[in-house]
Design a protein around this motif. Structure first.
Motif, PDB file in Angstrom:
ATOM      1  N   VAL A  42      -6.290  -3.244 -12.830  1.00 63.62           N
ATOM      2  CA  VAL A  42      -6.748  -1.925 -12.408  1.00 63.62           C
ATOM      3  C   VAL A  42      -6.476  -1.685 -10.928  1.00 63.62           C
ATOM      4  O   VAL A  42      -6.381  -0.530 -10.480  1.00 63.62           O
ATOM      5  N   MET A  43      -6.290  -2.735 -10.144  1.00 60.49           N
ATOM      6  CA  MET A  43      -6.016  -2.581  -8.714  1.00 60.49           C
ATOM      7  C   MET A  43      -4.531  -2.346  -8.427  1.00 60.49           C
ATOM      8  O   MET A  43      -4.146  -2.186  -7.268  1.00 60.49           O
ATOM      9  N   ALA A  44      -3.712  -2.282  -9.458  1.00 66.41           N
ATOM     10  CA  ALA A  44      -2.276  -2.087  -9.257  1.00 66.41           C
ATOM     11  C   ALA A  44      -1.980  -0.816  -8.474  1.00 66.41           C
ATOM     12  O   ALA A  44      -1.047  -0.766  -7.669  1.00 66.41           O
ATOM     13  N   ALA A  45      -2.766   0.224  -8.683  1.00 69.89           N
ATOM     14  CA  ALA A  45      -2.525   1.506  -8.012  1.00 69.89           C
ATOM     15  C   ALA A  45      -2.647   1.396  -6.497  1.00 69.89           C
ATOM     16  O   ALA A  45      -2.187   2.275  -5.772  1.00 69.89           O
ATOM     17  N   ALA A  46      -3.260   0.329  -6.012  1.00 62.78           N
ATOM     18  CA  ALA A  46      -3.439   0.148  -4.572  1.00 62.78           C
ATOM     19  C   ALA A  46      -2.306  -0.617  -3.928  1.00 62.78           C
ATOM     20  O   ALA A  46      -2.179  -0.599  -2.700  1.00 62.78           O
ATOM     21  N   GLY A  47      -1.460  -1.323  -4.723  1.00 58.08           N
ATOM     22  CA  GLY A  47      -0.436  -2.123  -4.057  1.00 58.08           C
ATOM     23  C   GLY A  47       0.546  -2.837  -4.950  1.00 58.08           C
ATOM     24  O   GLY A  47       1.158  -3.806  -4.518  1.00 58.08           O
ATOM     25  N   GLY A  97       2.728  -1.009   4.237  1.00 53.27           N
ATOM     26  CA  GLY A  97       2.306  -1.792   3.085  1.00 53.27           C
ATOM     27  C   GLY A  97       2.332  -3.273   3.383  1.00 53.27           C
ATOM     28  O   GLY A  97       3.207  -3.754   4.108  1.00 53.27           O
ATOM     29  N   SER A  98       1.356  -3.987   2.848  1.00 50.69           N
ATOM     30  CA  SER A  98       1.370  -5.442   2.968  1.00 50.69           C
ATOM     31  C   SER A  98       0.723  -6.045   1.731  1.00 50.69           C
ATOM     32  O   SER A  98      -0.267  -5.520   1.218  1.00 50.69           O
ATOM     33  N   MET A  99       1.329  -7.084   1.253  1.00 47.72           N
ATOM     34  CA  MET A  99       0.792  -7.936   0.200  1.00 47.72           C
ATOM     35  C   MET A  99       1.179  -9.355   0.571  1.00 47.72           C
ATOM     36  O   MET A  99       2.124  -9.552   1.348  1.00 47.72           O
ATOM     37  N   PRO A 100       0.474 -10.364   0.086  1.00 51.77           N
ATOM     38  CA  PRO A 100       0.874 -11.725   0.405  1.00 51.77           C
ATOM     39  C   PRO A 100       2.362 -11.943   0.123  1.00 51.77           C
ATOM     40  O   PRO A 100       2.827 -11.793  -1.009  1.00 51.77           O
ATOM     41  N   GLY A 101       3.114 -12.243   1.169  1.00 45.53           N
ATOM     42  CA  GLY A 101       4.548 -12.462   1.028  1.00 45.53           C
ATOM     43  C   GLY A 101       5.406 -11.286   1.406  1.00 45.53           C
ATOM     44  O   GLY A 101       6.630 -11.439   1.496  1.00 45.53           O
ATOM     45  N   PHE A 102       4.809 -10.102   1.670  1.00 43.72           N
ATOM     46  CA  PHE A 102       5.642  -8.918   1.896  1.00 43.72           C
ATOM     47  C   PHE A 102       5.005  -7.957   2.905  1.00 43.72           C
ATOM     48  O   PHE A 102       3.783  -7.797   2.943  1.00 43.72           O
ATOM     49  N   SER A 160       0.787  -1.229   0.000  1.00 42.85           N
ATOM     50  CA  SER A 160       0.000   0.000   0.000  1.00 42.85           C
ATOM     51  C   SER A 160       0.821   1.282   0.000  1.00 42.85           C
ATOM     52  O   SER A 160       0.249   2.370  -0.114  1.00 42.85           O
ATOM     53  N   ILE A 161       2.122   1.206   0.117  1.00 45.40           N
ATOM     54  CA  ILE A 161       2.928   2.404  -0.120  1.00 45.40           C
ATOM     55  C   ILE A 161       2.694   2.895  -1.548  1.00 45.40           C
ATOM     56  O   ILE A 161       2.838   4.088  -1.839  1.00 45.40           O
TER      57      ILE A 161
END
Length: 442
Positions: A215-220, A287-292, A61-62
């Motif tokens: 389209v969700m790339a801008a979020a993460g 920021g968080s995403m699966p794995g990070f 999310s950064i």
């Protein structure tokens, strides 16, 4: 080039980082502190090769803050207003009446996640592929803060449509490249960490997938190295260059819907998280995403920042606030020398004024500002003010943010409040007048 921290400070910072990596069972963790325009210290722990500064991790999310910078560049160019309804720029969604500013501050009432598969692990498509419906509006507008990844997907679409090219191309050309963040990319490139989930009851790991979120790339979506994330921290500290004006960056950090005079709080501005931690105000984003997991936060008053990147899905204690506290304790900032400066108003206009019977002090601040607030040791409303071109003043923060201040010889006129030189001065234009009997002891 930032001056490195002292050896004893470096050991303290490394000890905290090592403890967080071990206790959080992160396969790898890189972290650093920023001051004086660059990294003053960094380290890598776990399975991370050297140079640890040049390994990409997913920012999660950064990416939202980067998207927000692109939106505010459009605003500063006059291409949009924060009060514009989304429908003016991205028609055909159920959020048409929600404003750009509400989306930026998570006040638009948009669903937290996009419809369909879990976008953080499933490849995405276009805005049309989301098939948004009325049910994805979950709250009334401006009712309450509700974190929304979907909202920032819509903002990425807005950026793409107004610029006529993809969100990724826009943020790369307008934000990342000018800041020297050449190792920040929408997909992993070169040396990049593998994302992992760590088993809750055993010390084993499971690889997490990497994908294009559409389209969700801008979020993460973005990936970055520690070196690049440190450059972004320098930007958040005010070295904005040609990317954004310092005034707009300051605007991004103003909390929405939260009273910042409270001793402890967490809020959101325009694409920036604003935290109150141990009496300090930190701005940035996690920021968080699966794995990070990732974090970049700065203390603008102290002139320092912290960055961290790890390849684990969850379980890591926040690291950056602790690093900033360690740095502040070990190497306290030496403030600038005080020097006399002329006040922005005549001296006789400064000093004690009264709102009714309550005293307040008007004093000059560095940078040509004024401050109106309670006397030392007393509670009350306080704000800073900046002079306008027409000779009036406007509140910058606190209760009187945005309110006009007019200074007359015998009174201050502040948003219908009148401050006088003596309590309820009968010679001043006190609203409602003053009882002719004056002050008595009945």
């Amino acid at each position: 080039m930032a001056e490195p921290v002292l050896p004893a400070t470096a050991r303290t910072l490394l000890a905290r980082t090592a403890r967080v990596q071990r206790d959080g069972r992160a396969p790898s963790l890189v972290a650093g502190v920023v001051r004086d325009g660059g990294l003053a210290w960094s380290a890598g722990r776990g399975d991370v090769g050297e140079p640890h500064l040049d390994v990409q991790y997913r920012l999660g999310s950064i990416s939202k803050t980067v998207t927000a910078v692109a939106v505010l560049r459009l605003r500063d160019e006059g291409r949009l207003h924060l009060d514009d309804p989304l429908d003016r720029h991205v028609p055909g969604t159920p959020f048409g009446n929600r404003s750009v500013g509400q989306l930026l501050s998570h006040l638009a009432g948009a669903a937290a996640e996009s419809p369909g598969g879990w976008w953080e692990r499933v490849a995405g498509g276009s805005l049309a592929d989301l098939r948004l419906a009325d049910g994805h509006v979950v709250l009334g507008e401006a009712r309450r803060f509700h974190y929304s990844n979907l909202g920032f997907g819509l903002l990425g679409e807005l950026v793409a449509r107004l610029r006529g090219r993809s969100w990724a191309d826009v943020v790369t050309a307008e934000v990342l490249a000018p800041l020297g963040m050449t190792r920040t990319t929408p997909r992993p490139s070169g040396r990049a960490a593998q994302g992992y989930a760590v088993h809750p009851w055993a010390d084993v790991v499971l690889p997490e997938p990497e994908h294009d979120a559409g389209v969700m790339a801008a979020a993460g979506q973005l990936w970055a190295t520690l070196d690049d994330l440190a450059r972004f921290a320098v930007f958040l500290l005010g070295d904005t260059g040609d990317v954004l004006s310092p005034a707009t960056l300051e605007e991004m950090a103003v909390p929405a819907g939260v009273d910042p005079s409270s001793p402890a709080w967490s809020a959101y501005g325009l694409g920036l998280q604003v935290l109150r931690v141990d009496g300090r105000t930190l701005t940035g984003h996690g920021g968080s995403m699966p794995g990070f997991l990732a974090g970049v936060f700065v203390d603008r008053e102290e002139g320092t920042g912290g960055v961290s990147l790890a390849n684990t899905t969850s379980g890591l204690d926040p690291l950056v606030p602790g690093l900033l506290a360690d740095l502040r304790d070990a190497e306290p900032r030496i403030v600038d020398t005080w020097v006399p400066t002329p006040p922005p108003v005549p001296l006789e206009q400064l000093g004690i004024w009264y709102w009714g019977p309550a005293p307040a002090a008007l004093r000059a601040l560095p940078g040509g500002l004024l401050h109106l607030g309670p006397l030392p040791g007393r509670a009350g409303r306080a704000s800073r003010f900046r002079r306008c071109d027409d000779g009036t003043w406007v509140g910058l923060d606190g209760y009187y943010a945005g309110e006009p201040l007019r200074i007359a010889e015998d009174h201050l006129d502040l948003g219908t409040f009148v401050f006088t030189r003596t309590p309820y001065d009968p010679a001043a234009p006190v609203p409602g007048g003053v009882d002719p009997r004056g002050w008595t002891a009945p």
